[in-house]
Each structure stands twice: as C-alpha cells, then as structure tokens.
Design a protein around this motif. Structure first.
Motif, PDB file in Angstrom:
ATOM      1  N   ASP A 142      -5.120  -0.912 -11.194  1.00  0.00           N
ATOM      2  CA  ASP A 142      -4.142  -0.112 -11.904  1.00  0.00           C
ATOM      3  C   ASP A 142      -3.938   1.203 -11.166  1.00  0.00           C
ATOM      4  OD1 ASP A 142      -2.780  -0.343 -14.761  1.00  0.00           O
ATOM      5  OD2 ASP A 142      -3.220   1.767 -14.339  1.00  0.00           O
ATOM      6  N   ARG A 143      -2.735   1.713 -11.225  1.00  0.00           N
ATOM      7  CA  ARG A 143      -2.459   2.993 -10.585  1.00  0.00           C
ATOM      8  C   ARG A 143      -2.956   4.173 -11.405  1.00  0.00           C
ATOM      9  NH1 ARG A 143       3.832   2.525  -9.507  1.00  0.00           N
ATOM     10  NH2 ARG A 143       3.673   1.004 -11.185  1.00  0.00           N
ATOM     11  N   GLY A 144      -3.185   3.932 -12.668  1.00  0.00           N
ATOM     12  CA  GLY A 144      -3.566   5.027 -13.546  1.00  0.00           C
ATOM     13  C   GLY A 144      -5.062   5.280 -13.572  1.00  0.00           C
ATOM     14  N   PHE A 145      -5.410   6.429 -14.115  1.00  0.00           N
ATOM     15  CA  PHE A 145      -6.808   6.774 -14.344  1.00  0.00           C
ATOM     16  C   PHE A 145      -7.234   6.094 -15.635  1.00  0.00           C
ATOM     17  CE2 PHE A 145     -10.506   9.467 -13.949  1.00  0.00           C
ATOM     18  CZ  PHE A 145     -10.953   9.593 -15.265  1.00  0.00           C
ATOM     19  N   LEU A 146      -8.153   5.179 -15.537  1.00  0.00           N
ATOM     20  CA  LEU A 146      -8.628   4.454 -16.707  1.00  0.00           C
ATOM     21  C   LEU A 146      -9.988   5.009 -17.127  1.00  0.00           C
ATOM     22  CD1 LEU A 146      -7.699   0.778 -15.723  1.00  0.00           C
ATOM     23  CD2 LEU A 146      -6.332   2.478 -16.937  1.00  0.00           C
ATOM     24  N   PRO A 147     -10.038   5.793 -18.195  1.00  0.00           N
ATOM     25  CA  PRO A 147     -11.334   6.334 -18.630  1.00  0.00           C
ATOM     26  C   PRO A 147     -12.327   5.229 -18.979  1.00  0.00           C
ATOM     27  CG  PRO A 147      -9.521   7.453 -19.728  1.00  0.00           C
ATOM     28  CD  PRO A 147      -8.929   6.272 -19.029  1.00  0.00           C
TER      29      PRO A 147
ATOM     30  N   ASN B 265       0.834  -1.199   0.000  1.00  0.00           N
ATOM     31  CA  ASN B 265       0.000   0.000   0.000  1.00  0.00           C
ATOM     32  C   ASN B 265       0.869   1.249   0.000  1.00  0.00           C
ATOM     33  OD1 ASN B 265      -2.518   1.228  -0.069  1.00  0.00           O
ATOM     34  ND2 ASN B 265      -2.560   1.512   2.142  1.00  0.00           N
ATOM     35  N   THR B 266       2.034   1.127  -0.678  1.00  0.00           N
ATOM     36  CA  THR B 266       2.936   2.275  -0.722  1.00  0.00           C
ATOM     37  C   THR B 266       2.478   3.312  -1.728  1.00  0.00           C
ATOM     38  OG1 THR B 266       4.316   1.098  -2.303  1.00  0.00           O
ATOM     39  CG2 THR B 266       4.902   0.930   0.023  1.00  0.00           C
ATOM     40  N   PHE B 267       1.583   2.936  -2.605  1.00  0.00           N
ATOM     41  CA  PHE B 267       1.005   3.898  -3.521  1.00  0.00           C
ATOM     42  C   PHE B 267      -0.453   3.510  -3.739  1.00  0.00           C
ATOM     43  CE2 PHE B 267       1.096   0.712  -6.757  1.00  0.00           C
ATOM     44  CZ  PHE B 267       2.297   0.047  -6.575  1.00  0.00           C
ATOM     45  N   ARG B 268      -1.236   4.467  -4.108  1.00  0.00           N
ATOM     46  CA  ARG B 268      -2.661   4.205  -4.252  1.00  0.00           C
ATOM     47  C   ARG B 268      -2.976   3.645  -5.634  1.00  0.00           C
ATOM     48  NH1 ARG B 268      -6.167   8.815  -1.088  1.00  0.00           N
ATOM     49  NH2 ARG B 268      -5.222   8.497   0.956  1.00  0.00           N
ATOM     50  N   LEU B 269      -3.902   2.749  -5.636  1.00  0.00           N
ATOM     51  CA  LEU B 269      -4.435   2.204  -6.868  1.00  0.00           C
ATOM     52  C   LEU B 269      -5.658   3.011  -7.244  1.00  0.00           C
ATOM     53  CD1 LEU B 269      -4.035  -1.525  -5.863  1.00  0.00           C
ATOM     54  CD2 LEU B 269      -2.661  -0.290  -7.548  1.00  0.00           C
ATOM     55  N   THR B 270      -5.659   3.583  -8.417  1.00  0.00           N
ATOM     56  CA  THR B 270      -6.720   4.488  -8.818  1.00  0.00           C
ATOM     57  C   THR B 270      -7.970   3.758  -9.284  1.00  0.00           C
ATOM     58  OG1 THR B 270      -5.110   6.155  -9.448  1.00  0.00           O
ATOM     59  CG2 THR B 270      -7.310   6.378 -10.383  1.00  0.00           C
ATOM     60  N   THR B 271      -7.776   2.644  -9.955  1.00  0.00           N
ATOM     61  CA  THR B 271      -8.900   1.889 -10.498  1.00  0.00           C
ATOM     62  C   THR B 271      -8.775   0.432 -10.066  1.00  0.00           C
ATOM     63  OG1 THR B 271      -8.814   3.315 -12.457  1.00  0.00           O
ATOM     64  CG2 THR B 271     -10.213   1.370 -12.577  1.00  0.00           C
ATOM     65  N   MET B 272      -9.855  -0.106  -9.562  1.00  0.00           N
ATOM     66  CA  MET B 272      -9.901  -1.519  -9.189  1.00  0.00           C
ATOM     67  C   MET B 272     -11.166  -2.129  -9.774  1.00  0.00           C
ATOM     68  SD  MET B 272      -8.396  -1.516  -5.289  1.00  0.00           S
ATOM     69  CE  MET B 272      -7.862  -3.246  -5.366  1.00  0.00           C
ATOM     70  N   ALA B 273     -11.069  -3.386 -10.135  1.00  0.00           N
ATOM     71  CA  ALA B 273     -12.189  -3.995 -10.856  1.00  0.00           C
ATOM     72  C   ALA B 273     -12.268  -5.487 -10.568  1.00  0.00           C
ATOM     73  CB  ALA B 273     -12.026  -3.771 -12.356  1.00  0.00           C
ATOM     74  N   TRP B 274     -13.394  -6.037 -10.969  1.00  0.00           N
ATOM     75  CA  TRP B 274     -13.598  -7.476 -10.949  1.00  0.00           C
ATOM     76  C   TRP B 274     -13.917  -7.948 -12.357  1.00  0.00           C
ATOM     77  CZ3 TRP B 274     -12.625 -10.480  -6.802  1.00  0.00           C
ATOM     78  CH2 TRP B 274     -12.541  -9.852  -5.551  1.00  0.00           C
ATOM     79  N   PHE B 275     -13.250  -8.997 -12.738  1.00  0.00           N
ATOM     80  CA  PHE B 275     -13.531  -9.698 -13.977  1.00  0.00           C
ATOM     81  C   PHE B 275     -13.860 -11.148 -13.612  1.00  0.00           C
ATOM     82  CE2 PHE B 275     -12.114  -6.777 -17.372  1.00  0.00           C
ATOM     83  CZ  PHE B 275     -11.510  -5.798 -16.596  1.00  0.00           C
ATOM     84  N   ARG B 276     -14.444 -11.859 -14.549  1.00  0.00           N
ATOM     85  CA  ARG B 276     -14.709 -13.270 -14.285  1.00  0.00           C
ATOM     86  C   ARG B 276     -14.529 -14.080 -15.564  1.00  0.00           C
ATOM     87  NH1 ARG B 276     -21.310 -12.955 -13.262  1.00  0.00           N
ATOM     88  NH2 ARG B 276     -21.884 -12.386 -15.420  1.00  0.00           N
TER      89      ARG B 276
END
Length: 127
Positions: free
Chosen positions: A101-106, A27-38
């Motif tokens: 991902d750490r990035g902003f994912l549009p 948790n040394t850097f924030r993750l901007t986008t998190m998701a669930w796939f299946r």
C-alpha cells in the motif's frame, strides 16, 4: 494499477528454508507498507509479516507463529520485499501473497488495508 509479482515458492522438507521475493511492476511512486500474507488449504488468509517505511524509520511486524524464524526485508526505493523463511514446518504450507500500500498503515496486519496484491506463490513443506 500496481502489480506485484512474487517468486521463490516451492517444495521444501520440514526444517528447510525458502526465500520469497516480491517486486512491484511500477516504481513511479513508493510503496510505504509491504507485507506477506498466507492462506493454507481450507483456512482464511492470515497475516505473516510486514515492513513499513516512514520518515527514515523502518518498522517490522510478525505474527507470533513465525517470530524468530521468518525475516522480512525490503527496499522502499525499488518497491521490493522479501521473506526469508527458515526452520519451516508443515504448517507453513500455504499460498503466500505479497501485499502493498502507498499509505502509512498504523496497523499492518489487516489485509483489507492493502490496495495491491500479488497472485501468490505456493509453498509446500513436507514432513
């Protein structure tokens, strides 16, 4: 390298509920986008839900098939995400993967945009 660890999968009867959780090993850097796939047996991996934090705003996205039944939530400061699933049906049987991902994912639905993945947790919905 950030590792994502999922938990909460299992066997449930149709109509039942499960809650999946995912936490990042670092948790040394924030993750901007998190998701669930299946990924269901014999099928390709598909998007389920995503959450994105940016400038104090939180955005959500759901695939139509789960809208109203699944709820994604998370804590950007802790790099955790959960997926509350209710009214499960047998077509929900799949291995569920946490992605981040750490990035902003549009566009949050594209699996190729995510740099970090968990090992998956299996969900089996019996009829």
């Amino acid at each position: 390298q950030v590792q994502l660890v999922e938990s909460g999968g299992g066997l449930v009867q149709a109509g039942g509920s499960l809650r999946l959780s995912c936490a990042a090993s670092e948790n040394t850097f924030r993750l901007t986008t998190m998701a669930w796939f299946r990924q269901a047996p014999g099928k390709e991996r598909e998007f389920v839900a995503a959450i994105r934090w940016n400038a104090g705003n939180t955005a959500f996205d759901y695939v139509d098939a789960v809208e109203g039944r699944f709820t994604i939530s998370g804590d950007s400061a802790k790099s955790t995400v959960s997926l509350q699933m209710v009214s499960l049906s047998p077509d929900g049987t799949a291995v569920y993967y946490c992605a981040a991902d750490r990035g902003f994912l549009p566009y949050m639905r594209n699996a190729r945009h995510y740099d970090h993945w968990g090992q998956g947790t299996r969900v089996t919905v019996s009829s």
